[in-house]
Write an enzyme that holds these catalytic residues in place. Structure first.
Site, PDB file in Angstrom:
ATOM      1  CE  LYS A  21     -22.623  39.755 -37.987  1.00 29.06           C
ATOM      2  NZ  LYS A  21     -21.540  40.692 -38.355  1.00 29.06           N
ATOM      3  NE  ARG A  96     -17.431  37.716 -34.032  1.00 30.08           N
ATOM      4  CZ  ARG A  96     -18.441  38.515 -33.697  1.00 30.08           C
ATOM      5  NH1 ARG A  96     -19.576  38.024 -33.293  1.00 30.08           N
ATOM      6  NH2 ARG A  96     -18.304  39.807 -33.794  1.00 30.08           N
ATOM      7  NE  ARG A 135     -21.605  49.232 -35.167  1.00 34.46           N
ATOM      8  CZ  ARG A 135     -21.417  47.920 -35.250  1.00 34.46           C
ATOM      9  NH1 ARG A 135     -22.086  47.199 -36.121  1.00 34.46           N
ATOM     10  NH2 ARG A 135     -20.517  47.336 -34.485  1.00 34.46           N
ATOM     11  NE  ARG A 168     -20.059  47.405 -30.469  1.00 31.53           N
ATOM     12  CZ  ARG A 168     -20.215  46.258 -31.144  1.00 31.53           C
ATOM     13  NH1 ARG A 168     -21.395  45.970 -31.679  1.00 31.53           N
ATOM     14  NH2 ARG A 168     -19.227  45.415 -31.283  1.00 31.53           N
ATOM     15  NE  ARG A 179     -15.379  44.584 -33.414  1.00 31.81           N
ATOM     16  CZ  ARG A 179     -16.371  45.435 -33.714  1.00 31.81           C
ATOM     17  NH1 ARG A 179     -16.129  46.727 -33.803  1.00 31.81           N
ATOM     18  NH2 ARG A 179     -17.566  44.985 -33.936  1.00 31.81           N
TER      19      ARG A 179
HETATM   20  P1  AMP Z   1     -20.285  41.990 -32.028  1.00 24.66           P
HETATM   21  O1  AMP Z   1     -21.278  42.825 -31.283  1.00 24.66           O
HETATM   22  O2  AMP Z   1     -20.918  40.802 -32.703  1.00 24.66           O
HETATM   23  O3  AMP Z   1     -19.411  42.786 -32.960  1.00 24.66           O
HETATM   24  O4  AMP Z   1     -19.305  41.368 -30.909  1.00 24.66           O
HETATM   25  C1  AMP Z   1     -18.510  42.191 -30.089  1.00 24.66           C
HETATM   26  C2  AMP Z   1     -17.372  41.369 -29.489  1.00 24.66           C
HETATM   27  O5  AMP Z   1     -17.903  40.308 -28.688  1.00 24.66           O
HETATM   28  C3  AMP Z   1     -16.469  40.666 -30.500  1.00 24.66           C
HETATM   29  O6  AMP Z   1     -15.469  41.511 -31.022  1.00 24.66           O
HETATM   30  C4  AMP Z   1     -15.908  39.533 -29.659  1.00 24.66           C
HETATM   31  O7  AMP Z   1     -14.900  39.989 -28.766  1.00 24.66           O
HETATM   32  C5  AMP Z   1     -17.111  39.132 -28.810  1.00 24.66           C
HETATM   33  N1  AMP Z   1     -17.926  38.081 -29.479  1.00 24.66           N
HETATM   34  C6  AMP Z   1     -19.194  38.209 -29.969  1.00 24.66           C
HETATM   35  N2  AMP Z   1     -19.619  37.050 -30.510  1.00 24.66           N
HETATM   36  C7  AMP Z   1     -18.596  36.170 -30.359  1.00 24.66           C
HETATM   37  C8  AMP Z   1     -18.407  34.808 -30.737  1.00 24.66           C
HETATM   38  N3  AMP Z   1     -19.350  34.114 -31.393  1.00 24.66           N
HETATM   39  N4  AMP Z   1     -17.227  34.223 -30.421  1.00 24.66           N
HETATM   40  C9  AMP Z   1     -16.271  34.895 -29.759  1.00 24.66           C
HETATM   41  N5  AMP Z   1     -16.365  36.184 -29.399  1.00 24.66           N
HETATM   42  C10 AMP Z   1     -17.525  36.819 -29.688  1.00 24.66           C
END
Ligand code: AMP
Length: 223
Positions: A21, A96, A135, A168, A179
């Protein structure tokens, strides 16, 4: 870039973690002149700044759980109301949950706009784990690379901005598993939500980056 009379180009990019993404979002936001709104990036920026919101989000993020809906919904509501989002936004990592999707529809309805495209990047689970474990992410611009599939020109340095690349914490195997479980439980229903609305465009994310980009471009251009 759209003019003032054009309908805002609001796009949602959906897909599991590691589906690509972020990589596709960079291209779409540049090509269509849309702000890239990635909730994960916004939350990480809050953590770096040490805000209350960042502190609230920390434990959820570190365990692979979702940050509570109300926190994320407020954050996105503020972001899409900014002047630079008037002609449209590209949402990445949001919604999400179905509650977030409903809140977003409500927010856009109040603003007299609605989501134009939902691009769903589909990648099998075994490939996701492999992708995430290699990554590397840029600390400065959040661009992502992969050790073998998409390496930077110089190891440890971002091609786009020269920033430092890091792995990360939540890309470690046990958190990745958590996740993925969170994704299946909470976000797969969001895919169905948009399918029912007739807005979902499924794209095979398990192919060359350029091929995914070409399909995304064609979908957005309505071809
Ligand atoms: P990402 O970088 O999109 O993988 O997000 C990293 C972390 O941020 C996720 O594992 C969640 O803990 C939190 N997070 C990101 N976007 C959301 C969302 N829309 N709703 C809830 N938690 C989020």
């Amino acid at each position: 870039m759209a003019d003032n009379t054009a309908i805002p180009l609001d796009i949602v990019l959906l897909g599991p973690l590691g589906a690509g993404k972020g990589t596709q979002a960079k291209f779409i936001s540049e090509e269509f002149g849309l702000p890239h709104v990635a909730t994960g990036d916004l939350l990480r920026a809050h953590r770096v700044r040490g805000t209350d919101l960042g502190r609230q989000a920390q434990a959820f993020m570190d365990s692979g759980a979702l940050v509570p809906d109300d926190v994320v919904i407020t954050m996105v509501r503020d972001r899409v109301s900014q002047p630079d989002a008037a002609d449209g936004v590209l949402l990445d990592g949001f919604p999400r949950t179905v509650a977030q999707a409903e809140a977003l529809d409500g927010q856009f309805q109040q603003m007299g706009r609605s989501i134009r495209h939902v691009l769903y990047l589909d990648v099998p689970s075994d490939k996701l784990v492999q992708r995430l474990s290699g990554r590397w992410t840029c600390r400065r611009c959040q661009a992502t690379y992969h050790e073998s599939n998409n390496p930077p020109r110089t190891a440890g340095v971002c091609d786009a901005c020269g920033g430092e690349l890091y792995q990360r914490e939540d890309d470690k195997p046990d958190v990745v598993t958590a996740r993925l479980k969170t994704y299946l439980e909470n976000t797969v229903p969001v895919v169905e939500y948009y399918r029912r609305q007739g807005k979902l465009r499924e794209i095979n994310g398990n192919q060359e980056i350029a091929a995914v980009t070409a399909i995304s471009r064609a979908v957005i251009r309505g071809r």
